[in-house]
Structure formats: structure tokens, C-alpha cells
Design a protein around this motif. Sequence first.
Motif, PDB file in Angstrom:
ATOM      1  N   CYS A 161       9.633   4.350   1.716  1.00 18.12           N
ATOM      2  CA  CYS A 161       8.511   4.282   2.653  1.00 18.12           C
ATOM      3  C   CYS A 161       7.696   5.566   2.628  1.00 18.12           C
ATOM      4  O   CYS A 161       6.476   5.538   2.758  1.00 18.12           O
ATOM      5  CB  CYS A 161       8.983   3.954   4.065  1.00 18.12           C
ATOM      6  SG  CYS A 161      10.043   5.195   4.793  1.00 18.12           S
ATOM      7  N   SER A 162       8.329   6.715   2.409  1.00 14.72           N
ATOM      8  CA  SER A 162       7.570   7.961   2.313  1.00 14.72           C
ATOM      9  C   SER A 162       6.742   7.997   1.033  1.00 14.72           C
ATOM     10  O   SER A 162       5.636   8.529   1.014  1.00 14.72           O
ATOM     11  CB  SER A 162       8.497   9.165   2.385  1.00 14.72           C
ATOM     12  OG  SER A 162       9.405   9.161   1.311  1.00 14.72           O
ATOM     13  N   ARG A 163       7.244   7.395  -0.034  1.00  9.53           N
ATOM     14  CA  ARG A 163       6.472   7.296  -1.275  1.00  9.53           C
ATOM     15  C   ARG A 163       5.230   6.450  -1.051  1.00  9.53           C
ATOM     16  O   ARG A 163       4.133   6.810  -1.474  1.00  9.53           O
ATOM     17  CB  ARG A 163       7.335   6.704  -2.385  1.00  9.53           C
ATOM     18  CG  ARG A 163       6.599   6.581  -3.718  1.00  9.53           C
ATOM     19  CD  ARG A 163       7.386   5.791  -4.742  1.00  9.53           C
ATOM     20  NE  ARG A 163       7.501   4.425  -4.267  1.00  9.53           N
ATOM     21  CZ  ARG A 163       8.601   3.699  -4.352  1.00  9.53           C
ATOM     22  NH1 ARG A 163       9.693   4.202  -4.867  1.00  9.53           N
ATOM     23  NH2 ARG A 163       8.630   2.453  -3.917  1.00  9.53           N
ATOM     24  N   ASP A 164       5.381   5.342  -0.349  1.00 10.65           N
ATOM     25  CA  ASP A 164       4.233   4.481  -0.047  1.00 10.65           C
ATOM     26  C   ASP A 164       3.213   5.212   0.814  1.00 10.65           C
ATOM     27  O   ASP A 164       2.002   5.120   0.576  1.00 10.65           O
ATOM     28  CB  ASP A 164       4.689   3.208   0.664  1.00 10.65           C
ATOM     29  CG  ASP A 164       5.528   2.307  -0.226  1.00 10.65           C
ATOM     30  OD1 ASP A 164       5.468   2.475  -1.469  1.00 10.65           O
ATOM     31  OD2 ASP A 164       6.233   1.443   0.319  1.00 10.65           O
ATOM     32  N   PHE A 165       3.678   5.972   1.792  1.00 10.91           N
ATOM     33  CA  PHE A 165       2.777   6.737   2.657  1.00 10.91           C
ATOM     34  C   PHE A 165       1.998   7.768   1.836  1.00 10.91           C
ATOM     35  O   PHE A 165       0.794   7.943   2.015  1.00 10.91           O
ATOM     36  CB  PHE A 165       3.584   7.428   3.758  1.00 10.91           C
ATOM     37  CG  PHE A 165       2.752   8.238   4.694  1.00 10.91           C
ATOM     38  CD1 PHE A 165       1.901   7.632   5.591  1.00 10.91           C
ATOM     39  CD2 PHE A 165       2.811   9.619   4.662  1.00 10.91           C
ATOM     40  CE1 PHE A 165       1.124   8.380   6.459  1.00 10.91           C
ATOM     41  CE2 PHE A 165       2.039  10.384   5.518  1.00 10.91           C
ATOM     42  CZ  PHE A 165       1.188   9.756   6.416  1.00 10.91           C
TER      43      PHE A 165
END
Length: 81
Positions: free
Chosen positions: A23-27
Motif C-alpha cells: 500500500c505504501s508503494r501504491d501511495f
Amino acid sequence: ETFKRLSTFLKSLGVHSVYDTSCSRDFSLIESAEEFVARYRTAHSSSNSPPTPPPSTLPPGPLPMLASACPGWVCYAEKTH
């Protein structure tokens, strides 16, 4: 399923916490896209209309804008450019 199995295995080895960072990669990708759009609009705005300001946290910069979430690419870019 894979994350759950890997977490169970690592915890059996004594690891206290396992975090999923997808999810941090997507953000990070969403923020990079927004920054690119703001820079593109600023660089290509017509003289008749006011330029679209970039995000308040980042100053406008030159194009092209290179970004990556890959640590290997970041290391390569820092060492060679």
C-alpha cells in the motif's frame, strides 16, 4: 495467502512484526503521478492562462521527471547522475 504463510514462518523464527508495504508503494506511485501532472501543466501552460501551481510541498522542477520505488534504480541514479 502468501503473505500470511510468510508471516507465520518468519514469526516462528522469532520475528516480532511483519509489514506489508504494497500500500505504501501504491501511495508513492500516486504521489509521483500527481507531481508529474502538476509539473507538466506548469511547463506546458499557455501564456493566456495562469499556470497550474504544483503541489505546495514540492517546488516546480524541470521535465523529464524520473521517479522509481525500486531501491536499485535509486542507488544507480544517485551514483551516476
